[in-house]
Design a protein around this motif. Sequence first.
Motif, PDB file in Angstrom:
ATOM      1  N   VAL A  44      15.765  14.956  -2.225  1.00  0.00           N
ATOM      2  CA  VAL A  44      16.032  14.722  -3.645  1.00  0.00           C
ATOM      3  C   VAL A  44      14.818  14.076  -4.285  1.00  0.00           C
ATOM      4  N   TRP A  45      14.361  14.660  -5.368  1.00  0.00           N
ATOM      5  CA  TRP A  45      13.178  14.182  -6.074  1.00  0.00           C
ATOM      6  C   TRP A  45      13.569  13.152  -7.126  1.00  0.00           C
ATOM      7  N   LEU A  46      12.821  12.052  -7.160  1.00  0.00           N
ATOM      8  CA  LEU A  46      13.066  10.994  -8.139  1.00  0.00           C
ATOM      9  C   LEU A  46      12.270  11.205  -9.411  1.00  0.00           C
ATOM     10  N   LEU A  47      11.128  11.852  -9.291  1.00  0.00           N
ATOM     11  CA  LEU A  47      10.333  12.339 -10.410  1.00  0.00           C
ATOM     12  C   LEU A  47       9.852  13.725 -10.006  1.00  0.00           C
ATOM     13  N   PRO A  48       9.745  14.654 -10.944  1.00  0.00           N
ATOM     14  CA  PRO A  48       9.157  15.944 -10.585  1.00  0.00           C
ATOM     15  C   PRO A  48       7.801  15.723  -9.917  1.00  0.00           C
ATOM     16  N   ASP A  54      12.311  -0.352  -9.436  1.00  0.00           N
ATOM     17  CA  ASP A  54      12.046   0.075  -8.058  1.00  0.00           C
ATOM     18  C   ASP A  54      12.904   1.277  -7.683  1.00  0.00           C
ATOM     19  N   THR A  55      12.675   2.394  -8.380  1.00  0.00           N
ATOM     20  CA  THR A  55      13.560   3.551  -8.312  1.00  0.00           C
ATOM     21  C   THR A  55      13.760   4.060  -6.891  1.00  0.00           C
ATOM     22  N   ASN A 113       0.816  -1.222   0.000  1.00  0.00           N
ATOM     23  CA  ASN A 113       0.000   0.000   0.000  1.00  0.00           C
ATOM     24  C   ASN A 113       0.844   1.265   0.000  1.00  0.00           C
ATOM     25  N   ASN A 114       2.027   1.185  -0.552  1.00  0.00           N
ATOM     26  CA  ASN A 114       2.908   2.346  -0.592  1.00  0.00           C
ATOM     27  C   ASN A 114       2.657   3.156  -1.858  1.00  0.00           C
ATOM     28  N   VAL A 115       2.206   4.391  -1.710  1.00  0.00           N
ATOM     29  CA  VAL A 115       2.171   5.304  -2.844  1.00  0.00           C
ATOM     30  C   VAL A 115       3.596   5.779  -3.058  1.00  0.00           C
ATOM     31  N   VAL A 116       4.150   5.504  -4.226  1.00  0.00           N
ATOM     32  CA  VAL A 116       5.565   5.755  -4.459  1.00  0.00           C
ATOM     33  C   VAL A 116       5.843   7.243  -4.315  1.00  0.00           C
ATOM     34  N   ALA A 117       6.555   7.597  -3.266  1.00  0.00           N
ATOM     35  CA  ALA A 117       6.897   8.997  -3.051  1.00  0.00           C
ATOM     36  C   ALA A 117       7.873   9.443  -4.129  1.00  0.00           C
ATOM     37  N   THR A 118       7.833  10.715  -4.462  1.00  0.00           N
ATOM     38  CA  THR A 118       8.692  11.212  -5.527  1.00  0.00           C
ATOM     39  C   THR A 118       9.966  11.840  -5.000  1.00  0.00           C
TER      40      THR A 118
END
Length: 785
Positions: A22-26, A498-499, A8-13
Motif C-alpha cells: 500500500v502506497w502512502l504517497l504516489p 509521521d504517516t 537516516n530513514n528515507v521515508v518510503a512511500t
Amino acid sequence: MSIADQTNNVVATAIPTSHGEVWLLPAKSDDDLKLKPVKQKATGVSAVLNSFRYAWGEAGVVRGTLPLLQLNQKLGFDCPGCAWPDSDAKRPTFDFCENGAKAVAHEADSRRLTAEFFRAHSVSELSTHTDFWLEQQGRLTQPMVLRENATHYEPISWSDAYALIAKELNSLESADRAAFYTSGKATNEAAFSYQLFARQFGTNNLPDCSNMCHESSGRALSKMIGIGKGTVKLDDFEKAELVFVVGQNPGTNHPRQLAALQQAKRNGAKIIAVNPLPEAGLMGFMNPQEALGMLGFATELTDLFLQVKINGDIPLFKGIMKQMLEWEEADPGSVIDWDFVNEHAAGLDDLCADLRSADWDTLVTRSGVTRESMRQAADWVRASERIILCWCLGVTQHTNGTQNVCEMLNLLLLRGAIGKPGAGPCCVRGHSNVQGDRTMGVWEQPKDALLDRLQAVFEFDPPRKHGFDSQRAAIALHQGELDVFVSLGGNYLMALPDTRYAAEGLARTRLNVRIGTKLNRADLVAGGQSLILPCLGRSEQDVRPASDGTPANKQFTSTENSMGVIQSSQGKLPAASAELRNEVAIVCEMAAATLGDRANNPWQDWANDYDLIRDGIAAVIDGCENYNEKVRQPGGFYLPNAARERQFNTSTGKANFTINPIPPQTIQPGQFAMTTVRSHDQFNTTIYGNHDRYRGILNARRVVMMNGEDMNERGLRSRDPVAVTSHHDGATRTLQDFQVVEYPIPRQCVAMYFPEANPLIPMNATDASSNCPSFKHTVVTIEKC
C-alpha cells in the motif's frame, strides 16, 4: 520499529500489508507546477464563479445549486466545512463561502462508487493514486468489506457488517484494546451516542480530531478562564476597537470570518494580523455579498502586519506586554485595567516580574518583529478597551502550543478585555462540529461529573481510567495494543504526523471500521479485516421508521459552532444511494448489535428516532436541558458560558495570569523551521483540487515555499527539485520529489502542504500539556536533488 528508530530513514512511500503493498504517497509526483503572483485580496467574483463551477462539476446544476440555498439557513443544514457561526438575525440567501460550497458539492457528488469499482481495483492499485483522485471517484453507495488476506473490497450487508463488528469487539480480552475515533464533522446526536457506546462497552479510548488541532486552546482557556471555549459572539465584532488575527488564514479556511472583520473595520476597529505568511484574505476582502466586492473593490483589512518567524508568538506578545508594562510603570493606571485585575484576576505580580526580566534583543530576534512594530501594537492595545483576539492552528500546533495561547490571553486580561461587549478570546475552530463533539462527551479524559451523570441516567458503571488520545492511539496501534479501530468519519491516517509510522500501526489491527461518504487512504491501510460503512451527507434527507410503528418520519440532527450556539441541521437532497444511513443510525445499530442486553437504553429505537437521543443529551449535558424544544427554535440556542459573564471556574476562582517562557532555539545554521499549511483547494485532509489560487501556486502540492535570499544562498531557483529531511531527537526522515518555490516568508522558515509533509513530522514532537502534535514547527534541512 520504535519512534526513535528512524535515523537516516528515507521515508518510503509504500508499506507491506496482508492485502498487498500500500502506497502512502504516489511513487512519483504528477505535479505540473505553474506559478503566478501572490494575490493581495481574496474572494470577489472569482470565488463565486469557482463555487458554482465546482458545485456544478461535481453534482450537476440542480443537485449542485439547491443545497447552496439551504446551506447555513435557519431551517436548512449546517455547513459540513468550518465552524464559523451564523448570524442570529436575518441571514442572506447565499450564506456560504467558496470552501463551504466545495464541501457541499463534494458530498452531493453525482458520481457513484459501486461494487463494480472495487472489483476492478485492488487496494494496492488504488493506493498508487493521489488522495485527490481517490475522493474524486464519487460517493460510497453500500457497505464494503476487505476480508483477511483479500486484495479487493467486496459488498457486505448491513446486518453482516454489524455482526462482524460485534464479534470482533466482544472477543477482545479487554475493552481497552478497542479505540473509537471521531471526526469533527460528526453531529451532536452521533457524538453523544458514540461516546456512550464506547463507555458502555468499557473504554475511554475516544481519540478525536481536536487532539490534533485545538487541544492546546482548550487546555489554556480552561486553565486561565475556566472554560475550554472562546467567549465572544458574532456581534462582538461590530463593537470591537481592536482585533488580533493570529496564526490563521481566514481567506481560505474560514472565509465568512472576513465579513465580520470587514464590519469591525467599517465601525472603526483596527486589525493586527500576526502570521509568518502574508495571506490574501487578511490584506484585502472583496465581499461577494456587495456590488463593489463583486466588481473587485476590496476593503483593506489589516492595519498592521506582524510577520513573525515560525513559533515567534510568545516573544512577540511578551514584547507587546513588556512595552505596556513600561508605560504603566511610568504612568500608573494608564494601561492596566486595575478594576478588572483587582476583582477578577490572579497572578499579575509574577507576570510583571517575567516581563521585566525579558531581554528586548532576544524578543526582537526570536520573534522576527521589530521593537518599533511591537511598540505600535502596544499603543493600539493601550488605546483600546474592547479587544478581540482570534487564533487558529498556527498558534496551537507547537510543542509549546498551550503556552502560546496562554501568553496571548495574558494580554486580554491586562486590559480587562473579556466578559464585555466587543471583547474576548475567539478560538476559531476548524471542523464544523469539533466543539460540539467535546460538549457531547467525546474526550479520552472525561471529568467525573460527566461519568457520574452517565452512570445515574443510563444505569451502568462507566470506566474511569483515561483512554488514548489521537497521538497515543497511534503509538498504541504501532505497539500492538489495539485490535479494533473504529473511525466516525475523517481520515485518521492522513491527519496524523509521521504517516509511515501511523500506517504501520493501522495495518496491525484485527479490524478497522470507517464511517464516511467517500473513499480515502485510511480505507486502504487495513489490518486483518476492514469495513467501509457509507453514510448520508449533511445535505441529504434522513428518513427513518418511527419507533412507535407510525409512518416513517424525517430526522434532523444538531451541531455547535465556534461561539457555542447549538442549532438544528436537516438536509433536503435525495440520498445518493438507498443503502445509505445516517451516521447516527449507524452508531446506534453498531451499539445494539455489540451490547445487546448489556445496555439499558433502547439502541435500536434511538436509531429510528433521534428525539430519544436528544432526551438523553438533555439529561446528561450541562446547558442542554429541554434540548428537543430549544434546538427546534429557528437559529438554535446559546450554551451557558460563565467566563462571558466574568465568572471564572478556575482553581483560584479568578482569571489566572500565567508565565510562559520563550521557547528554546532549535534552528541551527543551515536548518529551517518548517510549518504545514492548507491550500485554497482543500479543507483539512480533503483535497478539492490542486490549485492554491491566492498563493499563486497551481497544479502542484509537493511544494516547499522558501525565502528568496535563503534560496540564493543555496543556489536554488523556483521549480528546482529538492529533498527535505526533518531532524528530531537524533532521528531523520526524508521526503524527495518536491519542488522549491520562492515565497515571501521569513528567513530560516519554510512552508509545505498538509498532509503531504506529514511524513516528516515526528509522532513524539508534541505539546507537553495538550499532547497536540507539532505540525507547525519541524526542524528541516533542504538539499537540491
